[in-house]
Design an enzyme around this catalytic site. Structure first.
Site, mmCIF file in Angstrom:
data_model
loop_
_atom_site.group_PDB
_atom_site.id
_atom_site.type_symbol
_atom_site.label_atom_id
_atom_site.label_comp_id
_atom_site.label_asym_id
_atom_site.label_seq_id
_atom_site.Cartn_x
_atom_site.Cartn_y
_atom_site.Cartn_z
ATOM 1 N N HIS A 1 -7.397 -13.158 6.825
ATOM 2 C CA HIS A 1 -8.820 -12.857 6.682
ATOM 3 C C HIS A 1 -9.401 -13.758 5.599
ATOM 4 O O HIS A 1 -9.083 -13.616 4.420
ATOM 5 C CB HIS A 1 -9.020 -11.383 6.307
ATOM 6 C CG HIS A 1 -10.456 -10.975 6.243
ATOM 7 N ND1 HIS A 1 -10.875 -9.754 5.782
ATOM 8 C CD2 HIS A 1 -11.593 -11.632 6.596
ATOM 9 C CE1 HIS A 1 -12.193 -9.665 5.841
ATOM 10 N NE2 HIS A 1 -12.641 -10.807 6.326
ATOM 11 N N ASP B 1 0.771 -1.240 0.000
ATOM 12 C CA ASP B 1 0.000 0.000 0.000
ATOM 13 C C ASP B 1 0.802 1.290 0.000
ATOM 14 O O ASP B 1 0.278 2.340 -0.367
ATOM 15 C CB ASP B 1 -0.984 -0.001 1.172
ATOM 16 C CG ASP B 1 -2.125 -0.989 0.951
ATOM 17 O OD1 ASP B 1 -2.359 -1.354 -0.220
ATOM 18 O OD2 ASP B 1 -2.761 -1.405 1.930
ATOM 19 N N HIS C 1 -3.240 -9.762 5.847
ATOM 20 C CA HIS C 1 -2.786 -8.396 6.094
ATOM 21 C C HIS C 1 -1.512 -8.446 6.926
ATOM 22 O O HIS C 1 -1.469 -9.123 7.959
ATOM 23 C CB HIS C 1 -3.833 -7.600 6.889
ATOM 24 C CG HIS C 1 -5.097 -7.324 6.146
ATOM 25 N ND1 HIS C 1 -5.239 -6.262 5.282
ATOM 26 C CD2 HIS C 1 -6.290 -7.976 6.141
ATOM 27 C CE1 HIS C 1 -6.464 -6.257 4.785
ATOM 28 N NE2 HIS C 1 -7.115 -7.290 5.281
ATOM 29 N N TYR D 1 -10.161 -0.876 1.096
ATOM 30 C CA TYR D 1 -9.958 -1.116 2.526
ATOM 31 C C TYR D 1 -9.767 0.177 3.290
ATOM 32 O O TYR D 1 -9.178 1.136 2.789
ATOM 33 C CB TYR D 1 -8.740 -2.022 2.766
ATOM 34 C CG TYR D 1 -9.133 -3.398 3.241
ATOM 35 C CD1 TYR D 1 -9.570 -3.591 4.548
ATOM 36 C CD2 TYR D 1 -9.105 -4.496 2.389
ATOM 37 C CE1 TYR D 1 -9.950 -4.839 4.999
ATOM 38 C CE2 TYR D 1 -9.476 -5.755 2.828
ATOM 39 C CZ TYR D 1 -9.905 -5.915 4.140
ATOM 40 O OH TYR D 1 -10.291 -7.152 4.581
ATOM 41 N N ASN E 1 24.697 -7.636 7.133
ATOM 42 C CA ASN E 1 26.058 -7.468 7.656
ATOM 43 C C ASN E 1 26.198 -7.896 9.114
ATOM 44 O O ASN E 1 27.279 -7.876 9.672
ATOM 45 C CB ASN E 1 26.535 -6.024 7.486
ATOM 46 C CG ASN E 1 25.578 -5.028 8.137
ATOM 47 O OD1 ASN E 1 24.588 -5.403 8.755
ATOM 48 N ND2 ASN E 1 25.886 -3.752 7.988
ATOM 49 N N GLU F 1 22.743 -8.773 14.881
ATOM 50 C CA GLU F 1 21.470 -8.546 14.198
ATOM 51 C C GLU F 1 20.816 -9.852 13.746
ATOM 52 O O GLU F 1 19.599 -10.008 13.846
ATOM 53 C CB GLU F 1 21.693 -7.616 12.995
ATOM 54 C CG GLU F 1 22.055 -6.193 13.405
ATOM 55 C CD GLU F 1 22.408 -5.306 12.234
ATOM 56 O OE1 GLU F 1 22.102 -4.100 12.295
ATOM 57 O OE2 GLU F 1 23.002 -5.813 11.252
ATOM 58 N N ASP G 1 22.704 1.979 19.557
ATOM 59 C CA ASP G 1 21.435 2.622 19.230
ATOM 60 C C ASP G 1 20.625 1.627 18.405
ATOM 61 O O ASP G 1 20.979 1.328 17.258
ATOM 62 C CB ASP G 1 21.693 3.905 18.438
ATOM 63 C CG ASP G 1 20.431 4.730 18.245
ATOM 64 O OD1 ASP G 1 19.351 4.278 18.664
ATOM 65 O OD2 ASP G 1 20.535 5.833 17.674
ATOM 66 N N ASP H 1 14.863 4.463 22.430
ATOM 67 C CA ASP H 1 15.985 5.081 23.134
ATOM 68 C C ASP H 1 15.662 5.024 24.622
ATOM 69 O O ASP H 1 15.111 5.967 25.192
ATOM 70 C CB ASP H 1 16.188 6.537 22.694
ATOM 71 C CG ASP H 1 16.861 6.662 21.342
ATOM 72 O OD1 ASP H 1 17.212 5.622 20.761
ATOM 73 O OD2 ASP H 1 17.023 7.797 20.859
#
Length: 752
Positions: free
Chosen positions: A675, A372, A511, A460, A656, A561, A664, A520
């Site tokens: 649905h 969207d 959806h 929608y 990476n 990560e 941070d 923070d």
């Protein structure tokens, strides 16, 4: 008391007073700087938009023309919105009171009037009087193909023209099929269309399946069984072609082939039920029986003494909360610099993307994968209705957008802010004496501040909410309503949905909503851990012949990560906890917040499967990355029409595998639901059960529940005379459209 003791007591009192004064000064300064910095995040003003347009149109080599001129091979502005400064620049103003960074605009220009058409983005500054511009690129300098641009009003005009030609050739077929409806030269029995995306099967294509519908109220659920594939890649609409036609479950290579076989009887003719004025199943007109009196109104919200929140442009304060907001044209509602009692909890919480991936038996249904932001979801914020979309007491605010236009567009009353009661205590306790009486009753009403807007992306309607609770909790929520995306019913279609009316199939779809949550927690240096439970089995210390089996906290620190990217289909941790390893509360715990999900989401496509490459964020209910200004968004307005080689690939953000300890951090959150439409979705999908989102909940961030500061608490204790003694800190409200009865509480109980 000895003089020395008196002196010590005086010194302690003085120190305490100084600490109180210092805390007050810090809180006051924090509030001042938050207010000072809020305009950094404010949407472009009308004056700024007009100034940017005038500046760019004044550059001869750009050769810009009006966006609404009929030509497609032109150079024109597609979109204009605020370009955010780098985070560290904004924080200098927010945390130190320094000068705000210059305001800038992000501008998307379609260069169609050249040998190799392209899309180029610019950063224009400074505002409100721009004098310079520079090219803006995405991470990795990925190019944006011209074919990936969103469709515009002018292109729709040309689509309408080719549909007139197509339907004129098939006029008799369509007229007989629908019982008198036609696409052109009609009055109250007209046809309309819905277009499907993505527009093709590979990068560089612009081929769109289009389905015809009866143009009545709620035409989304009036398909007629006629779908056509139009190739509109060429910038000369006269060179557009029809590649396929689908009618009554049969494919044809051209309209002419369909018409010829229809006339010769080689095609089974379809005859839809006659449309009559009382056939209004897709309308909101009341029908059926109801026992609730309709001549009196239901409950309404009131504010006996007026608003308890304060708004100054895009800066909002309420019950310890403060934040700035904007509604980004390409994506939607965003909150910045979120603080509670002056302490920042999040730098940014922002809507990134909403997708709805469908399945079906018709070509339009099987091709529908709506992404969207590609429809400039943030600009679909239309007027809110008092008493329906928001309470009558709400503050309504106009929004201004610049998308596919030649001047700013005002969306009147498109955002609302209001306080409401949850009709549920924030907390309460009845303390029984177990003898027919009580020791005390204590309770606190639960009121919240709501920040709301909506996006109506074609059929929608999404209702976007931020709710701010008095105990330091934030709820981020989306409620889905509006019309289902329906296609023509075929027997095989029942594998992909439900029949909801004659010849109408409600197609199953999922959806997914994606949010960026830049936490923070009392500073930028944060870490991330998950908490689960493990059973432990040990000898009962007070009965050695027995064993104790119980749960024990199991903490996992996530250092990279990849470790903090949780895949759908895998076990998700019980608690996900973001904390400041350098700050502790009074009890020695590291100050933190956790994210609590309210979602039923799952993957919409297998990993790496074609269109899934455009929404790689949808692989993860939660992924945690290090903050980078170059990783500002997880999607783009180009993904809808080129999901195969997207300009923004979220997977690049975690590839990476950077260190996330004491950094941070940004949490990327995916929520959603499946649905499967059903008959009760007629005429519209209702909001109950169709709301998902997440909570940000303090986890040892405070020393105690901060809502103890609320003066709305009520405590009742039995008095010596047997009468209840009521203790309250705010005046009781009697009258003022609330109640004509004073507060009463007895607390006793007995047999009867």
């Amino acid at each position: 008391m000895e003089p020395r003791h008196l002196a010590l007591t005086a010194m302690k009192s003085l120190c305490l007073l100084q600490l109180v004064c210092l805390a007050g000064c810090i809180a006051s300064r924090s509030r001042e700087w938050a207010h000072h910095g809020a305009p950094i995040f404010a949407d472009l003003t009308v004056h700024e938009m007009k100034a940017v347009r005038a500046y760019l149109h004044g550059i001869p080599e750009m050769g810009l023309t009006n966006a609404r001129s009929r030509a497609l091979n032109k150079n024109s502005i597609l979109l204009m919105e605020l370009h955010l400064p780098k985070k560290h620049e904004a924080l200098r103003a927010l945390d130190r009171g320094h000068a705000k960074p210059p305001r800038q605009a992000r501008v998307i220009i379609q260069f169609g009037n050249q040998a190799q058409p392209n899309i180029t983005e610019y950063i224009v500054s400074p505002l409100p009087s721009p004098t310079s511009h520079e090219v803006k690129t995405f991470k990795g300098a990925k190019p944006v193909t011209f074919e990936s641009r969103p469709i515009t009003v002018v292109e729709y005009d040309h689509v309408n023209d080719i549909l007139k030609k197509i339907t004129n050739k098939a006029h008799k077929l369509l007229f007989e099929t629908t019982g008198g409806f036609s696409y052109s030269n009609c009055s109250n029995r007209c046809l309309t269309f819905s277009d499907i995306a993505p527009r093709g099967l590979d990068p560089g294509e612009r081929r769109t399946w289009i389905m015809l519908q009866k143009f009545v109220e709620g035409y989304f659920i009036h398909p007629i069984g006629f779908e056509v594939l139009v190739n509109h890649r060429d910038l000369d609409p006269e060179k557009w072609t029809v590649e396929k036609v689908w009618y009554n479950s049969v494919y044809f290579d051209s309209v002419e082939e369909l018409v010829e076989k229809y006339e010769s009887g080689e095609v089974e003719k379809l005859k839809l039920p006659d449309h009559s004025d009382d056939d209004f199943y897709s309308t909101y007109i009341p029908r059926g029986q109801i026992n609730t009196p309709t001549n009196i109104h239901g409950p309404k919200l009131v504010e006996p003494e007026g608003h308890r929140y304060h708004i100054d442009r895009n800066f909002v304060e309420y019950a310890g909360w403060s934040f700035a907001y904007r509604v980004r044209a390409s994506a939607g509602l965003q909150v910045f610099d979120l603080r509670f009692n002056g302490e920042r909890i999040a730098y940014e919480i922002s809507l990134q993307e909403a997708v709805a991936f469908y399945a079906g038996d018709t070509p339009a249904a099987m091709q529908t994968k709506y992404i969207d932001a590609g429809w400039a979801m943030g600009t679909s914020t239309f007027e809110l209705a008092p008493g329906i979309d928001c309470p009558e007491i709400a503050t309504f605010i106009d929004l201004y957008h610049y998308f596919d236009t030649d001047k700013p567009v005002r969306h009147k009353n498109a955002l609302c802010i209001f306080e409401m009661t949850m009709a549920m205590p924030l907390r309460r306790h009845f303390n029984s004496d177990f003898q027919g009486g009580y020791n005390f009753f204590g309770g606190l009403e639960n009121t919240v501040l709501v920040l709301r807007t909506t996006s109506t992306v074609y059929n929608y309607d999404y209702i976007w909410d931020f709710l701010f609770y008095p105990n330091g909790v934030v709820e981020v929520k989306v409620s889905a309503t509006g019309y289902i995306h329906a296609t023509f019913f075929t027997p095989n279609g029942l594998h992909y949905g439900s029949k909801v009316y004659d010849y109408v199939l409600g197609n199953l779809h999922t959806h997914l909503i994606h949010y960026k949550v830049d936490l923070d927690i009392d500073g930028r240096e944060n870490s991330f851990e998950t908490l689960d439970l493990k059973f432990v089995n040990f000898t009962n210390p007070w009965s050695p012949k027995h064993f104790i089996v119980q749960s024990k906290l199991h903490r996992t620190e996530h250092r990279t990560e990849r470790s903090a990217a949780f895949r759908f289909g895998k076990k998700f941790p019980r608690y996900v906890h973001f904390y400041n390893p350098n700050k502790k509360n009074k009890w020695g715990h590291q100050k933190g917040y956790r994210i609590q999900f309210n979602s039923h989401a799952h993957s919409v496509l297998p990993r790496g499967w074609r269109e899934e490459n455009g929404i790689t964020w949808s692989r993860y209910p939660l992924a945690v990355t290090r903050h980078k200004d170059s990783e500002a968004t997880s999607s783009s307005i180009y993904t809808q029409n080129d999901p195969w080689e997207p300009a923004v690939s979220f997977e690049d953000y975690i590839r990476n595998n950077e260190d996330i300890v004491n950094q941070d951090l940004v949490a990327w959150v995916t929520v959603g639901f499946l649905h499967v439409p059903h008959s009760e979705d007629i005429p519209n999908t209702a909001t109950p059960g169709n709301a998902v989102g997440f909570f940000l909940r303090p986890f040892n961030f405070f020393n105690e529940d901060p809502s103890v500061a609320s003066r709305s608490t009520v405590i009742v204790r039995p008095g010596q005379d047997g009468k209840p003694k009521i203790q309250r800190w705010t005046p009781e409200v009697i009258g003022h459209c609330v109640t004509d009865k004073p507060f009463f509480y007895n607390g006793t109980y007995a047999g009867v």
